[in-house]
Design a protein around this motif. Structure first.
Motif, short mmCIF file in Angstrom:
data_model
loop_
_atom_site.label_atom_id
_atom_site.label_comp_id
_atom_site.label_asym_id
_atom_site.label_seq_id
_atom_site.Cartn_x
_atom_site.Cartn_y
_atom_site.Cartn_z
N LYS A 167 0.84 -1.22 0.00
CA LYS A 167 0.00 0.00 0.00
C LYS A 167 0.87 1.25 0.00
CE LYS A 167 -4.56 -0.99 1.78
NZ LYS A 167 -4.69 -2.17 2.65
N ARG A 168 2.04 1.15 0.64
CA ARG A 168 2.97 2.29 0.72
C ARG A 168 4.38 1.83 0.36
NH1 ARG A 168 0.80 7.12 0.68
NH2 ARG A 168 -1.32 6.76 1.30
N LYS A 169 5.14 2.73 -0.25
CA LYS A 169 6.55 2.44 -0.53
C LYS A 169 7.37 2.74 0.73
CE LYS A 169 6.26 2.09 -5.25
NZ LYS A 169 4.94 1.47 -5.18
N ALA A 170 8.48 2.02 0.90
CA ALA A 170 9.30 2.20 2.10
C ALA A 170 9.73 3.66 2.28
CB ALA A 170 10.52 1.29 2.04
N HIS A 171 10.11 4.34 1.19
CA HIS A 171 10.58 5.72 1.34
C HIS A 171 9.45 6.67 1.78
CE1 HIS A 171 9.06 6.00 -2.84
NE2 HIS A 171 8.83 7.26 -2.52
N GLU A 172 8.20 6.30 1.44
CA GLU A 172 7.05 7.15 1.81
C GLU A 172 6.81 7.17 3.32
OE1 GLU A 172 3.56 7.04 -1.46
OE2 GLU A 172 4.07 5.11 -0.59
N VAL A 173 7.15 6.07 4.00
CA VAL A 173 6.82 5.98 5.43
C VAL A 173 8.02 6.32 6.32
CG1 VAL A 173 5.08 4.20 4.97
CG2 VAL A 173 7.38 3.50 5.66
N GLU A 174 9.16 6.63 5.68
CA GLU A 174 10.38 6.89 6.44
C GLU A 174 10.17 7.90 7.58
OE1 GLU A 174 13.15 5.37 7.55
OE2 GLU A 174 12.53 4.42 5.67
N ALA A 175 9.44 8.96 7.28
CA ALA A 175 9.25 10.03 8.28
C ALA A 175 8.14 9.68 9.29
CB ALA A 175 8.92 11.33 7.57
N TYR A 176 7.52 8.51 9.14
CA TYR A 176 6.35 8.19 9.98
C TYR A 176 6.56 6.94 10.84
CZ TYR A 176 4.40 11.58 6.86
OH TYR A 176 4.19 12.73 6.16
N ARG A 177 7.78 6.79 11.34
CA ARG A 177 8.07 5.58 12.12
C ARG A 177 7.46 5.65 13.51
NH1 ARG A 177 8.94 1.35 9.06
NH2 ARG A 177 10.24 1.89 7.30
N HIS A 178 7.21 6.89 14.00
CA HIS A 178 6.64 7.05 15.34
C HIS A 178 5.43 7.96 15.27
CE1 HIS A 178 10.15 5.18 16.99
NE2 HIS A 178 10.88 5.96 16.22
N LEU A 179 4.49 7.67 16.13
CA LEU A 179 3.31 8.54 16.20
C LEU A 179 3.25 9.15 17.60
CD1 LEU A 179 0.54 9.51 15.03
CD2 LEU A 179 -0.44 7.47 16.08
N ASN A 180 3.11 10.45 17.66
CA ASN A 180 2.91 11.11 18.95
C ASN A 180 1.43 11.22 19.24
OD1 ASN A 180 5.49 11.69 19.84
ND2 ASN A 180 5.63 13.45 18.46
N ILE A 181 1.08 10.82 20.45
CA ILE A 181 -0.31 10.93 20.88
C ILE A 181 -0.34 11.75 22.16
CG2 ILE A 181 -2.17 9.59 21.98
CD1 ILE A 181 -2.19 8.70 19.22
N VAL A 182 -1.27 12.69 22.25
CA VAL A 182 -1.46 13.42 23.51
C VAL A 182 -2.97 13.41 23.82
CG1 VAL A 182 -1.21 15.62 24.72
CG2 VAL A 182 0.54 14.91 23.11
N GLY A 183 -3.30 13.12 25.07
CA GLY A 183 -4.70 13.08 25.47
C GLY A 183 -5.14 14.33 26.21
N LEU A 184 -6.38 14.73 25.95
CA LEU A 184 -7.04 15.79 26.72
C LEU A 184 -8.32 15.14 27.25
CD1 LEU A 184 -6.95 18.81 24.24
CD2 LEU A 184 -5.55 18.50 26.28
N VAL A 185 -8.65 15.35 28.51
CA VAL A 185 -9.82 14.65 29.02
C VAL A 185 -11.06 15.51 28.90
CG1 VAL A 185 -10.62 13.06 30.76
CG2 VAL A 185 -8.24 13.79 30.76
N GLY A 186 -11.92 15.13 27.98
CA GLY A 186 -13.20 15.80 27.80
C GLY A 186 -14.30 14.87 28.24
N SER A 187 -15.00 15.23 29.31
CA SER A 187 -16.11 14.41 29.80
C SER A 187 -16.86 15.21 30.85
CB SER A 187 -15.57 13.12 30.42
OG SER A 187 -16.59 12.49 31.16
N ILE A 188 -18.19 15.12 30.85
CA ILE A 188 -18.91 15.83 31.92
C ILE A 188 -18.78 15.10 33.25
CG2 ILE A 188 -20.59 16.94 30.39
CD1 ILE A 188 -22.64 14.78 31.47
N ASP A 189 -18.37 13.82 33.20
CA ASP A 189 -18.45 12.97 34.40
C ASP A 189 -17.37 13.27 35.45
OD1 ASP A 189 -20.43 11.80 32.92
OD2 ASP A 189 -19.30 10.00 32.42
#
Ligand code: F6P
Length: 363
Positions: free
Chosen positions: A130-152
């Motif tokens: 689906k993707r070529k190796a060179h296309e994903v080179e810059a995407y080896r890691h994903l940063n995730i940050v959570g914000l807590v949205g809830s009325i509870d």
């Protein structure tokens, strides 16, 4: 330069739109590119127009809007690996390398799973062609940050979740309205409030409205609660009170975990105390409407901090969740916060209510 996407997930809460605004604007102010993913994780799976690049003016006025203007959904496809694979492909397509998620504990757990799975998802995209190796080179890691949205207000490690004070305000206002009619007729009202498994809204509403009795899941009443409640309410009436307010959290139960419903309470007040009693279920009125000043502030400060956390993250940093502790915005370990949150439910299940009461703030 990072390309940061923001999405809202799970039940909406007042202040979510303000959080999106803050993330978009801090991203742009940091010289990065901002995206909004529409309809929660479903938008990541669907891709295309559901992932939209955002400009400064796209979020104009969002600070005071209720609900979430980019939509939210409970997405089944994202719970399965093929759905997450498609989501990863759509993100790479748009060049997105960081995700800020505003939602409840379920949504944030999903986010962390996505992050830990990310390298293998990228690998699979390459091996399946689906993707070529060179296309994903810059995407080896994903940063995730959570914000807590809830009325509870049901997440450990933070004093307040985005939306909880707006909801509390709405509940108080509604009970004030009910008070007027209750007083006029000398009636009793049993008021059911939201909170899923968490009694924060019920407890705070009960205290701030001077309720006669409060039922919350973390601290169920004694085995003799029926008699106890009736005695207390009779005493209040004997002291001259013209109205009775009982607040029941939607997840209330007794010490053997048998549900305590508003209807059960109503029957007791009618039959054993002899009061003309009505039940009011506040429902989604508690969740809609504009955010109060505190939630606008919380969402704004946390949104800014989320982007700063993305910019400072390394592949080794555990996913953070942005919290408010003693009036300071702090980063906490997302999965640790979720673990502590789940412990409360486990204590309740084991009928260890002392630990349940302490649990949510435990470190
Ligand atoms: O988590 C927020 C919340 O409003 C809970 O208080 C409530 O139990 C639940 O969502 C209701 O969910 P729904 O809107 O899907 O009925």
């Amino acid at each position: 330069k990072k390309r940061i996407a923001v999405l809202t997930s799970g039940g909406d809460s007042p202040g979510m739109s303000a959080a999106v605004r803050a993330v978009v604007r801090q991203t742009l102010a940091s010289g990065c590119t901002a995206f909004a993913v529409y309809e929660g994780y479903q938008g990541l799976v669907d891709g295309g127009d559901m992932i939209k690049e955002m400009q400064w003016e796209d979020v104009r006025g969002w600070i005071s809007e209720g609900g979430t203007l980019i939509g939210t959904a409970r997405c089944k496809a994202f719970m399965e690996r093929p759905g997450r694979l498609t989501a990863a492909n759509n993100m790479i397509e748009k060049g997105i390398d960081a995700l800020v998620i505003c939602g409840g504990d379920g949504s944030l757990t999903g986010a962390d799973k996505f992050r830990s799975e990310w390298p293998s998802l990228v690998e699979e995209l390459v091996s399946s062609g689906k993707r070529k190796a060179h296309e994903v080179e810059a995407y080896r890691h994903l940063n995730i940050v959570g914000l807590v949205g809830s009325i509870d207000n049901d997440l450990s490690s933070t004093d307040a979740t985005i939306g909880c004070y707006s909801s509390l305000q709405r509940i108080c206002q509604s009970i004030d309205y009910i008070d007027a009619t209750a007083l006029s007729h000398q009636r009793a009202f049993v008021i059911e409030v939201m909170g899923r498994h968490c009694g924060w809204l019920a407890l705070m509403a009960g205290v701030t409205c001077g309720a006669d009795f409060i039922f919350i899941p973390e601290n169920p009443p004694s085995e003799q609660w029926e008699e106890e409640m009736c005695t207390i309410i009779k005493k209040h009436r004997a002291m001259g009170k013209r109205k009775t307010i009982v607040v029941v959290a939607e997840g209330a139960h007794d010490r053997s975990l048998k549900p305590i419903s508003p209807l059960m309470v109503k029957d007791l007040l009618s039959d054993k105390v002899g009061l003309d009693t009505r039940v009011t279920t506040l429902g989604h009125v508690q969740r809609g409407g504009p955010p109060c000043a505190y939630d606008r502030m919380l969402a704004t400060l946390q949104g800014v901090e989320a982007v700063n956390a993305v910019l400072e993250a390394t592949p080794e940093t555990p996913s953070p969740v942005i919290c408010m502790v003693e009036n300071k915005i702090v980063r906490k370990d997302l999965m640790q916060a979720i673990k502590l949150t789940k412990q409360v439910a486990e204590h309740i299940e084991k009928k260890d209510f002392d630990s349940a009461m302490k649990g949510r703030d435990a470190e």
